[in-house]
Design a protein around this motif. Structure first.
Motif, PDB file in Angstrom:
ATOM      1  N   ALA A  82      34.573  42.055  30.600  1.00 49.47           N
ATOM      2  CA  ALA A  82      34.127  40.969  29.723  1.00 49.47           C
ATOM      3  C   ALA A  82      34.138  39.666  30.524  1.00 49.47           C
ATOM      4  O   ALA A  82      34.921  39.501  31.456  1.00 49.47           O
ATOM      5  CB  ALA A  82      35.062  40.873  28.526  1.00 49.47           C
ATOM      6  N   LEU A  83      33.272  38.747  30.142  1.00 48.22           N
ATOM      7  CA  LEU A  83      33.196  37.450  30.812  1.00 48.22           C
ATOM      8  C   LEU A  83      33.647  36.348  29.863  1.00 48.22           C
ATOM      9  O   LEU A  83      33.350  36.379  28.659  1.00 48.22           O
ATOM     10  CB  LEU A  83      31.772  37.179  31.288  1.00 48.22           C
ATOM     11  N   CYS A  84      34.350  35.376  30.405  1.00 42.60           N
ATOM     12  CA  CYS A  84      34.804  34.235  29.630  1.00 42.60           C
ATOM     13  C   CYS A  84      33.601  33.419  29.183  1.00 42.60           C
ATOM     14  O   CYS A  84      32.709  33.132  29.988  1.00 42.60           O
ATOM     15  CB  CYS A  84      35.749  33.375  30.473  1.00 42.60           C
ATOM     16  N   LYS A  85      33.583  33.036  27.906  1.00 40.43           N
ATOM     17  CA  LYS A  85      32.483  32.220  27.369  1.00 40.43           C
ATOM     18  C   LYS A  85      32.514  30.800  27.937  1.00 40.43           C
ATOM     19  O   LYS A  85      31.487  30.147  28.025  1.00 40.43           O
ATOM     20  CB  LYS A  85      32.573  32.154  25.845  1.00 40.43           C
ATOM     21  N   GLY A  86      33.702  30.350  28.359  1.00 37.54           N
ATOM     22  CA  GLY A  86      33.839  28.984  28.870  1.00 37.54           C
ATOM     23  C   GLY A  86      33.447  28.823  30.334  1.00 37.54           C
ATOM     24  O   GLY A  86      32.681  27.934  30.694  1.00 37.54           O
ATOM     25  N   CYS A  87      33.930  29.724  31.207  1.00 38.18           N
ATOM     26  CA  CYS A  87      33.687  29.543  32.648  1.00 38.18           C
ATOM     27  C   CYS A  87      32.970  30.713  33.315  1.00 38.18           C
ATOM     28  O   CYS A  87      32.598  30.624  34.476  1.00 38.18           O
ATOM     29  CB  CYS A  87      35.002  29.258  33.368  1.00 38.18           C
ATOM     30  N   GLY A  88      32.812  31.835  32.612  1.00 33.78           N
ATOM     31  CA  GLY A  88      32.111  32.984  33.179  1.00 33.78           C
ATOM     32  C   GLY A  88      32.975  33.888  34.039  1.00 33.78           C
ATOM     33  O   GLY A  88      32.472  34.827  34.643  1.00 33.78           O
ATOM     34  N   ALA A  89      34.292  33.622  34.106  1.00 32.67           N
ATOM     35  CA  ALA A  89      35.194  34.462  34.907  1.00 32.67           C
ATOM     36  C   ALA A  89      35.319  35.848  34.277  1.00 32.67           C
ATOM     37  O   ALA A  89      35.223  35.997  33.054  1.00 32.67           O
ATOM     38  CB  ALA A  89      36.563  33.807  35.005  1.00 32.67           C
ATOM     39  N   LYS A  90      35.538  36.862  35.118  1.00 33.02           N
ATOM     40  CA  LYS A  90      35.776  38.218  34.606  1.00 33.02           C
ATOM     41  C   LYS A  90      37.138  38.255  33.939  1.00 33.02           C
ATOM     42  O   LYS A  90      38.129  37.764  34.481  1.00 33.02           O
ATOM     43  CB  LYS A  90      35.729  39.237  35.742  1.00 33.02           C
ATOM     44  N   LEU A  91      37.175  38.868  32.762  1.00 33.28           N
ATOM     45  CA  LEU A  91      38.417  38.973  31.998  1.00 33.28           C
ATOM     46  C   LEU A  91      38.955  40.393  32.072  1.00 33.28           C
ATOM     47  O   LEU A  91      38.215  41.345  31.851  1.00 33.28           O
ATOM     48  CB  LEU A  91      38.170  38.601  30.534  1.00 33.28           C
ATOM     49  N   PRO A  92      40.242  40.555  32.347  1.00 35.95           N
ATOM     50  CA  PRO A  92      40.815  41.898  32.329  1.00 35.95           C
ATOM     51  C   PRO A  92      40.880  42.399  30.886  1.00 35.95           C
ATOM     52  O   PRO A  92      40.895  41.614  29.940  1.00 35.95           O
ATOM     53  CB  PRO A  92      42.216  41.707  32.913  1.00 35.95           C
ATOM     54  N   ALA A  94      42.184  43.446  27.386  1.00 33.29           N
ATOM     55  CA  ALA A  94      43.288  42.959  26.551  1.00 33.29           C
ATOM     56  C   ALA A  94      43.727  41.531  26.890  1.00 33.29           C
ATOM     57  O   ALA A  94      44.822  41.116  26.515  1.00 33.29           O
ATOM     58  CB  ALA A  94      44.472  43.918  26.598  1.00 33.29           C
ATOM     59  N   ALA A  95      42.894  40.756  27.600  1.00 36.48           N
ATOM     60  CA  ALA A  95      43.239  39.366  27.892  1.00 36.48           C
ATOM     61  C   ALA A  95      43.167  38.546  26.610  1.00 36.48           C
ATOM     62  O   ALA A  95      42.280  38.734  25.782  1.00 36.48           O
ATOM     63  CB  ALA A  95      42.301  38.798  28.940  1.00 36.48           C
ATOM     64  N   VAL A  96      44.122  37.636  26.441  1.00 34.46           N
ATOM     65  CA  VAL A  96      44.136  36.744  25.282  1.00 34.46           C
ATOM     66  C   VAL A  96      43.612  35.377  25.700  1.00 34.46           C
ATOM     67  O   VAL A  96      42.913  34.707  24.932  1.00 34.46           O
ATOM     68  CB  VAL A  96      45.564  36.645  24.692  1.00 34.46           C
ATOM     69  N   PHE A  97      43.909  34.979  26.947  1.00 32.18           N
ATOM     70  CA  PHE A  97      43.447  33.708  27.492  1.00 32.18           C
ATOM     71  C   PHE A  97      42.797  33.956  28.851  1.00 32.18           C
ATOM     72  O   PHE A  97      43.190  34.857  29.595  1.00 32.18           O
ATOM     73  CB  PHE A  97      44.613  32.715  27.656  1.00 32.18           C
ATOM     74  N   CYS A  98      41.810  33.147  29.189  1.00 33.69           N
ATOM     75  CA  CYS A  98      41.135  33.235  30.482  1.00 33.69           C
ATOM     76  C   CYS A  98      42.057  32.701  31.573  1.00 33.69           C
ATOM     77  O   CYS A  98      42.620  31.620  31.421  1.00 33.69           O
ATOM     78  CB  CYS A  98      39.831  32.442  30.443  1.00 33.69           C
ATOM     79  N   SER A  99      42.180  33.421  32.667  1.00 34.64           N
ATOM     80  CA  SER A  99      43.016  32.963  33.775  1.00 34.64           C
ATOM     81  C   SER A  99      42.308  31.913  34.617  1.00 34.64           C
ATOM     82  O   SER A  99      42.930  31.240  35.430  1.00 34.64           O
ATOM     83  CB  SER A  99      43.443  34.146  34.658  1.00 34.64           C
ATOM     84  N   GLY A 100      40.978  31.749  34.412  1.00 38.95           N
ATOM     85  CA  GLY A 100      40.219  30.752  35.168  1.00 38.95           C
ATOM     86  C   GLY A 100      40.221  29.380  34.553  1.00 38.95           C
ATOM     87  O   GLY A 100      40.362  28.376  35.237  1.00 38.95           O
ATOM     88  N   CYS A 101      40.084  29.312  33.203  1.00 39.99           N
ATOM     89  CA  CYS A 101      39.988  27.988  32.544  1.00 39.99           C
ATOM     90  C   CYS A 101      40.977  27.826  31.395  1.00 39.99           C
ATOM     91  O   CYS A 101      41.103  26.730  30.850  1.00 39.99           O
ATOM     92  CB  CYS A 101      38.568  27.749  32.037  1.00 39.99           C
ATOM     93  N   GLY A 102      41.662  28.900  31.015  1.00 40.31           N
ATOM     94  CA  GLY A 102      42.680  28.813  29.962  1.00 40.31           C
ATOM     95  C   GLY A 102      42.123  28.930  28.550  1.00 40.31           C
ATOM     96  O   GLY A 102      42.873  28.821  27.590  1.00 40.31           O
TER      97      GLY A 102
END
Length: 107
Positions: A82-92, A94-102
């Motif tokens: 999955a990709l973060c809607k905010g920064c486009g980082a790959k999400l592992p 079961a991630a709850v928060f993006c590790s790239g932008c929070g």
């Protein structure tokens, strides 16, 4: 040149060291199912074994699926990250928060 000379020349050319040598595969002391002759071909060192297909567990149901699949064949879950809607980082998974932008991940 007589017939005896012809046979000597033929034997010296063909055998090159007697019947056991030469350039036609020769003879070895091991029986490879062909009377001990290899007929110029080498024996295979190991039987053919197909390569194992790489597999990975589905992040949703944990069933093993082929690494190239995009969706799980058991539960239908996407196997693409999955990709973060905010920064486009790959999400592992079961991630709850993006590790790239929070940003909070909506699931």
């Amino acid at each position: 040149m007589g017939f005896g000379d012809f046979l000597r020349i033929l034997a010296s050319h063909h055998g090159r060291g007697g019947h056991h040598g030469g350039h036609h595969g020769g003879h070895d002391s091991h029986n490879h199912g062909n009377g001990g002759y290899n007929y110029g071909y080498s024996q295979p060192s190991a039987p053919y074994a197909p390569a194992q297909e790489e597999q990975r567990p589905c992040p949703k149901c944990a069933k093993l699926v082929s690494a190239g699949f995009k969706f799980c064949s058991s539960c239908g879950a996407s196997l693409e990250p999955a990709l973060c809607k905010g920064c486009g980082a790959k999400l592992p998974p079961a991630a709850v928060f993006c590790s790239g932008c929070g940003a909070k991940v909506l699931g």
